[in-house]
Design a protein around this motif. Structure first.
Motif, mmCIF file in Angstrom:
data_model
loop_
_atom_site.group_PDB
_atom_site.id
_atom_site.type_symbol
_atom_site.label_atom_id
_atom_site.label_comp_id
_atom_site.label_asym_id
_atom_site.label_seq_id
_atom_site.Cartn_x
_atom_site.Cartn_y
_atom_site.Cartn_z
ATOM 1 N N ALA A 1 0.582 -10.793 6.324
ATOM 2 C CA ALA A 1 0.695 -10.864 5.437
ATOM 3 C C ALA A 1 0.813 -11.413 4.507
ATOM 4 O O ALA A 1 0.472 -13.091 5.404
ATOM 5 C CB ALA A 1 2.873 -10.682 5.208
ATOM 6 N N ASP A 2 0.754 -11.669 3.168
ATOM 7 C CA ASP A 2 0.291 -12.532 2.118
ATOM 8 C C ASP A 2 1.878 -13.555 2.034
ATOM 9 O O ASP A 2 0.826 -14.529 1.991
ATOM 10 C CB ASP A 2 -0.564 -11.767 0.342
ATOM 11 C CG ASP A 2 0.467 -10.594 0.375
ATOM 12 O OD1 ASP A 2 1.847 -10.660 0.836
ATOM 13 O OD2 ASP A 2 -0.048 -10.102 -0.946
ATOM 14 N N ASP A 3 2.887 -13.106 2.727
ATOM 15 C CA ASP A 3 3.813 -13.862 1.806
ATOM 16 C C ASP A 3 3.917 -15.053 3.648
ATOM 17 O O ASP A 3 5.120 -15.803 3.591
ATOM 18 C CB ASP A 3 4.987 -13.355 2.090
ATOM 19 C CG ASP A 3 5.095 -12.842 3.029
ATOM 20 O OD1 ASP A 3 5.049 -12.253 4.084
ATOM 21 O OD2 ASP A 3 6.735 -11.843 2.905
ATOM 22 N N PRO B 1 -1.708 -7.670 1.900
ATOM 23 C CA PRO B 1 0.032 -7.280 1.317
ATOM 24 C C PRO B 1 0.691 -6.460 2.258
ATOM 25 O O PRO B 1 0.352 -6.131 3.655
ATOM 26 C CB PRO B 1 -0.298 -6.005 0.389
ATOM 27 C CG PRO B 1 -1.481 -6.156 -0.483
ATOM 28 C CD PRO B 1 -1.991 -6.588 0.877
ATOM 29 N N ARG C 1 0.934 -3.193 3.582
ATOM 30 C CA ARG C 1 -0.358 -3.026 4.038
ATOM 31 C C ARG C 1 -0.385 -3.300 5.555
ATOM 32 O O ARG C 1 -1.334 -3.577 6.353
ATOM 33 C CB ARG C 1 -1.231 -3.470 2.966
ATOM 34 C CG ARG C 1 -1.609 -1.757 2.128
ATOM 35 C CD ARG C 1 -2.656 -1.141 2.793
ATOM 36 N NE ARG C 1 -4.435 -1.970 3.688
ATOM 37 C CZ ARG C 1 -4.785 -1.457 3.822
ATOM 38 N NH1 ARG C 1 -4.464 -0.638 4.703
ATOM 39 N NH2 ARG C 1 -5.986 -1.845 4.328
#
Length: 259
Positions: free
Chosen positions: A125-127, A184, A187
């Protein structure tokens, strides 16, 4: 199943979930020691083609459970026993013929990052955040895990990770080659499922044979050997090869049967 793990099945995909969310999925000695048995169970099940490794809750894993270190790593013999369990877990994941995918949210640090690097693929995930922190603990990182890290990101980035212990973002991790892809957060699950479906649709004779050859190359082997020749000959004379060629010529999807 050992406390701290959940192993579930969804069709041809197994999922090993690190399930200590209250501890950010910190990995206990018992969990390290149990990973080879989990891998063996997945490898032995003909219905399964892929293993996904994930963390429960918001994080993949904050690393080894350091609260155990005073009891388990304060003597040379204790440290050696603990390291043997970690090395066994890494070796088992690395040697899997069936492909493994680390699906990463939140923190992926220390031993958690070590587990993800031992998998074949890493989607995040992007975080997500990544780091390997032995220099914060006075520990020298394991040789095989260091070799795997260097093979992924190169010596300069491996030195940054190991010598500084600093954390990096998912975007930076993708940039240096630690990750295959970043999505994201909403996703990540579906993107991972799409990729595992692709792996399941491919010839398993090809997938497992090539996975073994790549493992040998990463371990330092420079030329072919009898095992490689046997893998390639077995595929050539197998049902999947005949089906793959026939499907290509008949312009239809292949129906592979190798398990």
């Amino acid at each position: 199943m050992t406390d701290g793990f959940d192993l579930t099945r969804d069709g041809e995909v197994a999922r090993l979930t690190l399930s200590r969310p209250e501890k950010m999925n910190a990995i206990t000695y018992g969990m390290w020691a149990a990973i080879p048995d989990v891998v063996a169970e997945v490898e032995a099940d003909p219905a399964l083609k892929v293993l996904v490794v994930a963390g429960a809750g918001k994080h993949f894993s904050a690393g080894a459970d350091i609260s155990e270190f005073r009891d388990l790593r304060t003597t040379a013999d204790g440290a050696a026993s603990y390291d043997k369990a970690v090395q066994g877990a890494v070796a088992a994941l690395t040697a899997m013929r069936k492909p493994s995918v680390a699906m990463i949210r939140g923190n992926c640090i220390g031993g958690g990052c070590q587990v993800s690097v031992a998998c074949d693929f890493r989607f995040a995930a992007d975080d997500a955040r990544f780091g390997i922190t032995p220099a914060k603990l006075g520990i020298v990182y394991d040789f095989d895990s260091t070799r795997q890290l260097v093979s992924l990101v190169g010596p300069a980035h491996a030195k940054y990770f190991l010598l500084s212990g600093e954390l990096i973002s998912a975007a930076r991790a993708r940039e240096i080659g630690l990750l295959n892809d970043v999505f994201p957060a909403g996703r990540l699950e579906s993107a991972t499922a799409e990729f595992t479906a692709t792996l399941c649709a491919r010839s398993q004779a090809s997938v497992r044979g090539m996975n073994r050859i790549i493992e040998k190359i990463v371990a330092g082997q420079e030329t072919s050997d009898a095992e490689v020749a046997e893998i390639r000959a077995g595929a050539l004379h197998g049902e999947d090869y005949a089906e793959g060629v026939a499907a290509f010529l008949e312009r239809r999807p292949p129906r592979f049967t190798f398990r």
